[in-house]
Design a protein around this motif. Structure first.
Motif, mmCIF file in Angstrom:
data_model
loop_
_atom_site.group_PDB
_atom_site.id
_atom_site.type_symbol
_atom_site.label_atom_id
_atom_site.label_comp_id
_atom_site.label_asym_id
_atom_site.label_seq_id
_atom_site.Cartn_x
_atom_site.Cartn_y
_atom_site.Cartn_z
ATOM 1 N N CYS A 1 0.840 -1.206 0.000
ATOM 2 C CA CYS A 1 0.000 0.000 0.000
ATOM 3 C C CYS A 1 0.873 1.253 0.000
ATOM 4 N N VAL A 2 1.933 1.244 0.832
ATOM 5 C CA VAL A 2 2.869 2.373 0.858
ATOM 6 C C VAL A 2 3.538 2.524 -0.508
ATOM 7 N N SER A 3 3.839 1.391 -1.142
ATOM 8 C CA SER A 3 4.470 1.417 -2.458
ATOM 9 C C SER A 3 3.574 2.095 -3.488
ATOM 10 N N PHE A 4 2.268 1.834 -3.408
ATOM 11 C CA PHE A 4 1.337 2.459 -4.344
ATOM 12 C C PHE A 4 1.234 3.960 -4.114
ATOM 13 N N ILE A 5 1.311 4.350 -2.839
ATOM 14 C CA ILE A 5 1.208 5.784 -2.530
ATOM 15 C C ILE A 5 2.479 6.525 -2.931
ATOM 16 N N ALA A 6 3.624 5.931 -2.634
ATOM 17 C CA ALA A 6 4.897 6.607 -2.862
ATOM 18 C C ALA A 6 5.381 6.495 -4.304
ATOM 19 N N PHE A 7 5.110 5.352 -4.923
ATOM 20 C CA PHE A 7 5.569 5.125 -6.293
ATOM 21 C C PHE A 7 4.347 4.846 -7.162
ATOM 22 N N THR A 8 4.112 5.699 -8.144
ATOM 23 C CA THR A 8 2.891 5.644 -8.948
ATOM 24 C C THR A 8 2.734 4.287 -9.622
ATOM 25 N N LYS A 9 1.571 3.679 -9.420
ATOM 26 C CA LYS A 9 1.234 2.397 -10.031
ATOM 27 C C LYS A 9 -0.236 2.401 -10.423
ATOM 28 N N PRO A 10 -0.590 1.728 -11.502
ATOM 29 C CA PRO A 10 -2.012 1.643 -11.869
ATOM 30 C C PRO A 10 -2.795 0.806 -10.865
ATOM 31 N N PHE A 11 -4.094 1.038 -10.779
ATOM 32 C CA PHE A 11 -4.954 0.330 -9.823
ATOM 33 C C PHE A 11 -5.849 -0.660 -10.559
ATOM 34 N N THR A 12 -6.097 -1.800 -9.937
ATOM 35 C CA THR A 12 -7.006 -2.799 -10.471
ATOM 36 C C THR A 12 -7.865 -3.356 -9.344
ATOM 37 N N VAL A 13 -9.066 -3.821 -9.688
ATOM 38 C CA VAL A 13 -9.991 -4.335 -8.677
ATOM 39 C C VAL A 13 -9.459 -5.589 -7.999
ATOM 40 N N HIS A 14 -8.484 -6.246 -8.636
ATOM 41 C CA HIS A 14 -7.901 -7.457 -8.024
ATOM 42 C C HIS A 14 -7.251 -7.143 -6.678
ATOM 43 N N TYR A 15 -6.784 -5.931 -6.486
ATOM 44 C CA TYR A 15 -6.211 -5.552 -5.193
ATOM 45 C C TYR A 15 -7.262 -5.639 -4.081
ATOM 46 N N VAL A 16 -8.500 -5.257 -4.385
ATOM 47 C CA VAL A 16 -9.574 -5.287 -3.396
ATOM 48 C C VAL A 16 -9.900 -6.730 -3.017
ATOM 49 N N TRP A 17 -10.089 -7.584 -4.043
ATOM 50 C CA TRP A 17 -10.462 -8.975 -3.762
ATOM 51 C C TRP A 17 -9.347 -9.716 -3.023
ATOM 52 N N SER A 18 -8.113 -9.491 -3.442
ATOM 53 C CA SER A 18 -7.009 -10.164 -2.760
ATOM 54 C C SER A 18 -6.878 -9.679 -1.320
ATOM 55 N N GLY A 19 -7.163 -8.382 -1.089
ATOM 56 C CA GLY A 19 -7.149 -7.867 0.282
ATOM 57 C C GLY A 19 -8.179 -8.537 1.160
ATOM 58 N N LEU A 20 -9.353 -8.826 0.607
ATOM 59 C CA LEU A 20 -10.392 -9.523 1.364
ATOM 60 C C LEU A 20 -9.944 -10.944 1.719
ATOM 61 N N VAL A 21 -9.278 -11.619 0.794
ATOM 62 C CA VAL A 21 -8.774 -12.967 1.080
ATOM 63 C C VAL A 21 -7.776 -12.926 2.231
ATOM 64 N N ILE A 22 -6.904 -11.908 2.227
ATOM 65 C CA ILE A 22 -5.925 -11.759 3.314
ATOM 66 C C ILE A 22 -6.634 -11.539 4.646
ATOM 67 N N LEU A 23 -7.654 -10.680 4.653
ATOM 68 C CA LEU A 23 -8.390 -10.422 5.894
ATOM 69 C C LEU A 23 -9.064 -11.676 6.420
ATOM 70 N N ILE A 24 -9.614 -12.489 5.529
ATOM 71 C CA ILE A 24 -10.241 -13.754 5.952
ATOM 72 C C ILE A 24 -9.180 -14.669 6.573
ATOM 73 N N GLY A 25 -8.009 -14.730 5.945
ATOM 74 C CA GLY A 25 -6.934 -15.558 6.493
ATOM 75 C C GLY A 25 -6.495 -15.090 7.867
ATOM 76 N N ILE A 26 -6.372 -13.772 8.038
ATOM 77 C CA ILE A 26 -5.992 -13.232 9.349
ATOM 78 C C ILE A 26 -7.055 -13.559 10.387
ATOM 79 N N GLY A 27 -8.324 -13.406 9.995
ATOM 80 C CA GLY A 27 -9.414 -13.729 10.920
ATOM 81 C C GLY A 27 -9.398 -15.185 11.343
ATOM 82 N N LEU A 28 -9.164 -16.086 10.388
ATOM 83 C CA LEU A 28 -9.084 -17.515 10.717
ATOM 84 C C LEU A 28 -7.904 -17.806 11.631
ATOM 85 N N ASN A 29 -6.790 -17.132 11.381
ATOM 86 C CA ASN A 29 -5.612 -17.333 12.213
ATOM 87 C C ASN A 29 -5.875 -16.917 13.653
#
Length: 388
Positions: free
Chosen positions: A326-354
Motif C-alpha cells: 500500500c505504501v508502495s502504491f502511494i509513494a511510487f505511482t502504479k495503476p490500480f485494479t480491482v484485483h487488489y480489493v479482492w485479494s485484500g479480502l482474502v488476506i483479511l479472511i486468512g488473518i481472521g481464521l488465524n
C-alpha cells in the motif's frame, strides 16, 4: 523510561475507556494469555524475563501480554514499512541493481555495529555456542543476500509474490524443528493469506512483468533459508535463554565475514566500492536508513518470536507485506485494479481464521453464550407478542 512502562495500563487499569472498548481490550488480553498457555508461551515469558532485555528503552517483559503484543506488532509494521519503502527507492537509483550484494555487506556491517553497541550498553555476554551462529549466519546471509540480489533480476512486486509464500515452509519447519503441531484452521488461514498476498502482488506484476529465471531461482533459495531461520532462532534462544541482541550481533557479524570473503574472491568488491563513491552521500544515506529500520524491525521480530512463536511472528510480517505494498502504491505511482480489493479480502479472511484458530477456546464459549442470550431474548419477545 521504566517509570513510563510501569504506568502503561494493564488488564485492571482500563476503567477510563468506554465499556465496549474495555471489553474488547480485556477479551484481546485474555486471548493472548490463552495463546501463551496453549503454545508454551509461559515458558517464553519466563525466558524473556530472565534475559532482562530493553527494546527501544522499554523492558518488554514488564508489560502485560496485551501491551507486549501491541508493542511488538506496532514496531514490526512501522519499521519494516520504512524498510520496504527505502529498499524500493534504492533500487530505483540508476546502476544500483548490480551492486546488491555490496549493499548487503554494508547492511550487515551496520547491523553488527548496532548489535555490538547494544551488547556493551546492556553488558550482555554470549550464551549460544559459536557453532550454532556459524549456521545461523549462513541462513541469514542466504536470506538477505539472495533476496537483495534477486532485485537485480526481478521487480519489487514479483519478489514479494515469492516472499509472501514463506508462511507455509515456516509452518512446516516449525513442526519439524520445534515439534509444534497445527490444526486445519491454522493451515487454512496460512494458505488463504499466502493466496491473498500472491494475488495482490500478481496484479501489480502483471502490469510490469519482468520475470527472469535467475531471479526466480535466487528468491526461491532465499525463501527456503527464510523458512528455516525463524525456527532455528527460536530454538536457540529458548534453549540458551538469551536475548535477541546477541543473535543479531553474531549472526550478522559472522555473515559479514562470509560475504566480505566471497565478494573479495569473486572480484565484485572493488567495482561496488567505486560505484558507491560516486555521489556517496545519497547512496550511503539510503543504506543507513535501510539498515537502521531493518535492524529495529528484526529486533521486534525476534522479540515476537521469543514471546509468541515463529508462526505468529511470520503472520504479522506477512500482514506487513500487504501494508508495504500500500505504501508502495502511494509513494511510487502504479495503476490500480480491482484485483487488489479482492485479494485484500482474502488476506483479511486468512488473518481472521488465524486469530480464531489461536483463540478458539475463548471465542467458542463467548459466541455460544451470546447465541444463547440471543435465542432467549427472541423466545421472550415472541411470547410477549403472541395473542392472548
Amino acid at each position: 523510561m521504566s517509570h513510563y512502562v510501569r504506568e502503561l495500563p494493564g488488564r485492571g487499569e482500563l476503567s477510563g475507556t468506554t465499556s465496549l472498548t474495555r471489553s474488547v481490550l480485556i477479551d484481546m488480553q485474555s486471548a493472548i494469555e490463552s495463546n501463551r498457555q496453549e503454545e508454551g508461551g509461559e515458558e517464553r515469558l519466563k525466558e524473556a524475563e530472565e534475559s532482562h532485555e530493553l527494546l527501544l528503552g522499554v523492558r518488554v517483559e514488564k508489560l502485560s501480554p496485551l501491551w507486549q503484543f501491541m508493542f511488538c506488532v506496532g514496531g514490526v509494521l512501522f519499521f519494516f514499512m520504512v524498510y520496504g519503502y527505502v529498499q524500493e527507492a534504492m533500487f530505483r537509483i540508476d546502476g544500483m541493481k548490480p551492486h546488491a550484494l555490496y549493499l548487503t555487506l554494508v547492511q550487515f556491517a551496520l547491523y553488527s555495529v548496532f548489535g555490538c553497541l547494544e551488547m556493551m550498553l546492556q553488558r550482555q555476554k554470549r550464551k549460544i555456542p559459536l557453532e550454532t551462529y556459524f549456521f545461523l549466519a549462513f541462513l541469514t546471509l542466504a536470506t538477505m543476500g539472495l533476496s537483495n540480489f534477486s532485485l537485480g533480476y526481478l521487480n519489487f512486486p514479483t519478489q514479494v509474490i515469492f516472499k509472501s509464500c514463506k508462511l507455509i515452509p515456516v509452518m512446516i519447519g516449525s513442526v519439524i524443528i520445534v515439534g509444534r503441531r497445527y490444526g486445519p484452521i491454522d493451515i487454512t488461514a496460512v494458505l488463504l493469506m499466502c493466496m491473498g498476498l500472491a494475488w495482490f502482488t500478481l496484479a501489480d506484476s502483471s502490469v510490469y512483468p519482468e520475470f527472469n529465471s535467475t531471479g526466480i531461482i535466487l528468491i526461491m533459495l532465499a525463501l527456503c533459508a527464510d523458512a528455516l531461520i525463524g525456527n532455528y532462532q527460536e530454538k536457540a534462544m529458548r534453549k540458551h535463554k538469551t536475548g535477541n541482541t546477541e543473535v543479531v550481533l553474531y549472526s550478522y557479524s559472522i555473515g559479514f565475514v562470509y560475504l566480505f570473503f566471497g565478494l573479495t574472491v569473486s572480484g565484485y568488491l572493488l567495482p561496488s566500492v567505486s560505484y558507491f563513491n560516486k555521489n556517496p552521500g545519497v547512496k550511503y544515506a539510503h543504506v543507513g536508513c535501510y539498515a537502521l529500520s531493518g535492524y529495529l524491525g528484526i529486533k521486534f521480530v525476534l522479540m515476537m518470536i521469543k514471546l509468541f512463536g515463529a508462526l505468529v511472528a511470520v503472520t504479522v510480517t506477512t500482514l506487513r507485506k500487504a501494508m508495504t505494498m500500500c505504501v508502495s502504491f502511494i509513494a511510487f505511482t502504479k495503476p490500480f485494479t480491482v484485483h487488489y480489493v479482492w485479494s485484500g479480502l482474502v488476506i483479511l479472511i486468512g488473518i481472521g481464521l488465524n486469530v480464531y484458530g489461536k483463540n478458539r477456546s475463548k471465542i467458542d464459549p463467548w459466541v455460544k453464550e451470546k447465541w444463547q442470550k440471543f435465542n432467549r431474548r427472541n423466545i421472550r419477545i415472541q411470547s410477549e407478542i403472541q395473542p392472548v
